[in-house]
Scaffold this active site. Structure first.
Site, PDB file in Angstrom:
ATOM      1  N   ASP A   1       0.888  -1.171   0.000  1.00  8.05           N
ATOM      2  CA  ASP A   1       0.000   0.000   0.000  1.00  8.05           C
ATOM      3  C   ASP A   1       0.922   1.215   0.000  1.00  8.05           C
ATOM      4  O   ASP A   1       1.664   1.435   0.953  1.00  8.05           O
ATOM      5  CB  ASP A   1      -0.862  -0.057   1.265  1.00  8.05           C
ATOM      6  CG  ASP A   1      -1.741   1.170   1.436  1.00  8.05           C
ATOM      7  OD1 ASP A   1      -1.537   2.181   0.724  1.00  8.05           O
ATOM      8  OD2 ASP A   1      -2.622   1.120   2.308  1.00  8.05           O
TER       9      ASP A   1
ATOM     10  N   ASP B   1      -4.110  -1.776  -2.091  1.00  7.05           N
ATOM     11  CA  ASP B   1      -2.824  -2.468  -2.224  1.00  7.05           C
ATOM     12  C   ASP B   1      -2.500  -2.796  -3.673  1.00  7.05           C
ATOM     13  O   ASP B   1      -3.334  -3.356  -4.382  1.00  7.05           O
ATOM     14  CB  ASP B   1      -2.859  -3.756  -1.402  1.00  7.05           C
ATOM     15  CG  ASP B   1      -2.877  -3.454   0.079  1.00  7.05           C
ATOM     16  OD1 ASP B   1      -1.797  -3.304   0.656  1.00  7.05           O
ATOM     17  OD2 ASP B   1      -3.990  -3.325   0.646  1.00  7.05           O
TER      18      ASP B   1
ATOM     19  N   TYR C   1       0.688   0.162  15.081  1.00  7.27           N
ATOM     20  CA  TYR C   1      -0.223  -0.060  13.967  1.00  7.27           C
ATOM     21  C   TYR C   1       0.072   0.904  12.836  1.00  7.27           C
ATOM     22  O   TYR C   1       0.080   2.117  13.016  1.00  7.27           O
ATOM     23  CB  TYR C   1      -1.683   0.118  14.417  1.00  7.27           C
ATOM     24  CG  TYR C   1      -2.647  -0.069  13.268  1.00  7.27           C
ATOM     25  CD1 TYR C   1      -2.868  -1.335  12.736  1.00  7.27           C
ATOM     26  CD2 TYR C   1      -3.309   1.003  12.700  1.00  7.27           C
ATOM     27  CE1 TYR C   1      -3.715  -1.520  11.670  1.00  7.27           C
ATOM     28  CE2 TYR C   1      -4.164   0.834  11.630  1.00  7.27           C
ATOM     29  CZ  TYR C   1      -4.368  -0.437  11.122  1.00  7.27           C
ATOM     30  OH  TYR C   1      -5.209  -0.622  10.051  1.00  7.27           O
TER      31      TYR C   1
ATOM     32  N   LYS D   1      -3.013  -2.702   7.910  1.00  8.96           N
ATOM     33  CA  LYS D   1      -3.150  -4.151   8.017  1.00  8.96           C
ATOM     34  C   LYS D   1      -2.206  -4.816   7.009  1.00  8.96           C
ATOM     35  O   LYS D   1      -1.668  -4.158   6.130  1.00  8.96           O
ATOM     36  CB  LYS D   1      -4.611  -4.525   7.781  1.00  8.96           C
ATOM     37  CG  LYS D   1      -5.126  -5.652   8.656  1.00  8.96           C
ATOM     38  CD  LYS D   1      -5.004  -5.417  10.132  1.00  8.96           C
ATOM     39  CE  LYS D   1      -5.461  -6.625  10.946  1.00  8.96           C
ATOM     40  NZ  LYS D   1      -5.096  -6.507  12.355  1.00  8.96           N
TER      41      LYS D   1
HETATM   42  P1  13P Z   1      -4.946  -0.561   5.033  1.00 13.53           P
HETATM   43  O1  13P Z   1      -4.105  -1.525   5.833  1.00 13.53           O
HETATM   44  O2  13P Z   1      -5.597  -1.254   3.874  1.00 13.53           O
HETATM   45  O3  13P Z   1      -4.136   0.613   4.619  1.00 13.53           O
HETATM   46  O4  13P Z   1      -6.130  -0.077   5.937  1.00 13.53           O
HETATM   47  C1  13P Z   1      -5.812   0.606   7.091  1.00 13.53           C
HETATM   48  C2  13P Z   1      -6.964   1.129   7.866  1.00 13.53           C
HETATM   49  O5  13P Z   1      -6.746   1.549   8.986  1.00 13.53           O
HETATM   50  C3  13P Z   1      -8.318   1.137   7.300  1.00 13.53           C
HETATM   51  O6  13P Z   1      -9.241   1.734   8.175  1.00 13.53           O
HETATM   52 MG    MG Z   2      -3.996   2.015   3.309  1.00 12.86          MG
HETATM   53 MG    MG Z   3      -4.664  -2.191   2.303  1.00 14.26          MG
END
Ligand code: 13P
Ligand code: MG
Ligand code: MG
Ligand code: 13P
Length: 374
Positions: free
Chosen positions: A11, A52, A230, A233
């Protein structure tokens, strides 16, 4: 001939929040890979799932090749520059290190690679998921490679019926790759006992017991283990070879009709039902739902056919409706109980400060009659 398939995804920025990359960003990555891949790669495919961008590459240099990884890293750096120029959200989100050091593993991008002797016909599947983590593939791998209730080839084909060896990784261990190899059907209950815990134990690869050939590889990156907080994800990719000694393509796809609950969704902190979607689909509701795409290819001497978009088939419209209903049901209870992830998964986010601020205010009552303090 011996070919290597490498899929590297990251991402590096998206439109309107964590929705999808811009066309210009994807084009930047595609062009960089096409230019830099000359003399290095045999073929490439670049696409996106949610926010992504996945780069699929074929070559003869084996897994973990520095040149291949550097090209992907450089393409993501170039894409990040486009993301910054366009003011995209989360530009360079998954590029957690400042400079490239030999291999993108441990630097943020997710990687899945397999090297094998090409069969005369070589079908394979590229899965890419968003708003979830690598454990999302645990159930589909278990059902597709070990359960004849879903994967009938396990009883109909003698070679498929020899079973499969699962390499399962303990992703909570950060000193190295802590794995266990277990074979179905003999070790089925041990496999089940580990794979039920989608956040801790993750299918890393699957091999045929008939031939020892590699059948599936999954990216196992847990970003919070790299960043210590964090950052997004892990949004995993998976490559699966099909037919012949492996389950049929349809048997590998079959488990995705369940729309099983996975970790991810809004702020990577909730459970949601995994929805199969066509390629280049963004996210929407509650920064989700968790989605997975699957492209089918054949490869000959490293050259890909065009992709067949498996989840674009009308059959999956019904599955999508059913999956949306499952997520809706869980969303109705907001942050309570299983709707939100347990503390062990949230501890990398901002809720830690809130809880530790309150921790100091807790007291043990000497008597139930003590005054209220707040
Ligand atoms: P991503 O990991 O796809 O960037 O999503 C992060 C997020 O916090 C969505 O609310
Ligand atoms: Mg993202
Ligand atoms: Mg993502
Ligand atoms: P075909 O007879 O169409 O090749 O299909 C065989 C098969 O195994 C389908 O799962």
């Amino acid at each position: 001939m011996k070919v290597t398939l490498s899929v590297i995804k990251a991402d590096i920025g998206s439109i309107g929040g964590h929705i999808q990359p811009s066309a210009r960003l994807v084009e930047t990555v595609r062009t960089r890979i096409a230019d830099g891949g000359k003399g290095l790669l045999l073929d490439t495919y670049v696409g996106f799932t949610g926010d992504d961008v996945a780069i699929l590459m074929s070559h003869t240099r084996g897994a973990g090749n520095e040149g291949v990884h550097k090209l992907a890293w450089d393409a993501f750096i170039a894409g990040t520059a486009t993301a910054k120029a366009q003011g995209l959200y989360g530009a360079g989100q998954d590029l957690l290190k400042d400079s490239f050091s030999g291999n993108v593993k441990g630097m943020g991008p997710a990687v899945a690679e397999m090297e094998f002797e090409e069969r005369p016909n070589e079908p394979f599947l590229l899965f890419a998921a968003d708003k979830t983590d690598p454990g999302a593939y645990n159930l589909p791998c278990y059902l597709g490679f070990a359960d004849p209730m879903v994967s009938s080839g396990l009883i109909l084909s003698p070679k498929v019926g020899k079973g499969f060896t699962f390499r399962i990784m303990d992703v909570a261990y950060t000193e190295g790759d802590r794995v266990i190899d277990l074979s179905a059907p003999e070790d089925l209950y041990d496999i089940a006992a580990l794979l039920r815990d989608q956040e801790r134990f993750v299918v890393e690869s699957v091999r045929s017991r008939a031939t020892g050939e590699i059948a599936a590889v999954v990216s196992t990156t847990r970003l919070h283990n790299i960043a210590g907080k964090y950052t997004g994800k892990d949004d995993p990719v998976m490559l699966v070879r099909t037919q012949g000694n492996f389950p049929a393509t349809g048997e590998v796809l079959a488990p995705f009709t369940i729309g099983h609950f996975v970790a991810g969704f809004m702020r990577g902190s909730h459970h949601g039902a995994l929805m199969p979607v066509p390629r280049n689909t963004g996210t929407s509701f509650f920064d989700g739902p968790p989605i997975v795409s699957c492209l089918a290819f054949c490869v000959k001497e490293g050259k890909f056919t065009e992709a067949a978009d498996t989840f674009a088939h009308p059959y999956w419209d019904y599955v999508r409706t059913k999956t949306a209903a499952k997520s809706e049901d869980l969303r109705r209870q907001g942050f309570f109980g299983p709707a939100m992830l347990p503390y062990s998964e949230l501890e990398y986010g901002g809720i830690v400060e809130r809880l530790s601020a309150m921790d100091a205010k807790f007291r043990v009552l000497k008597s139930r009659k003590e005054e209220v303090t707040a």
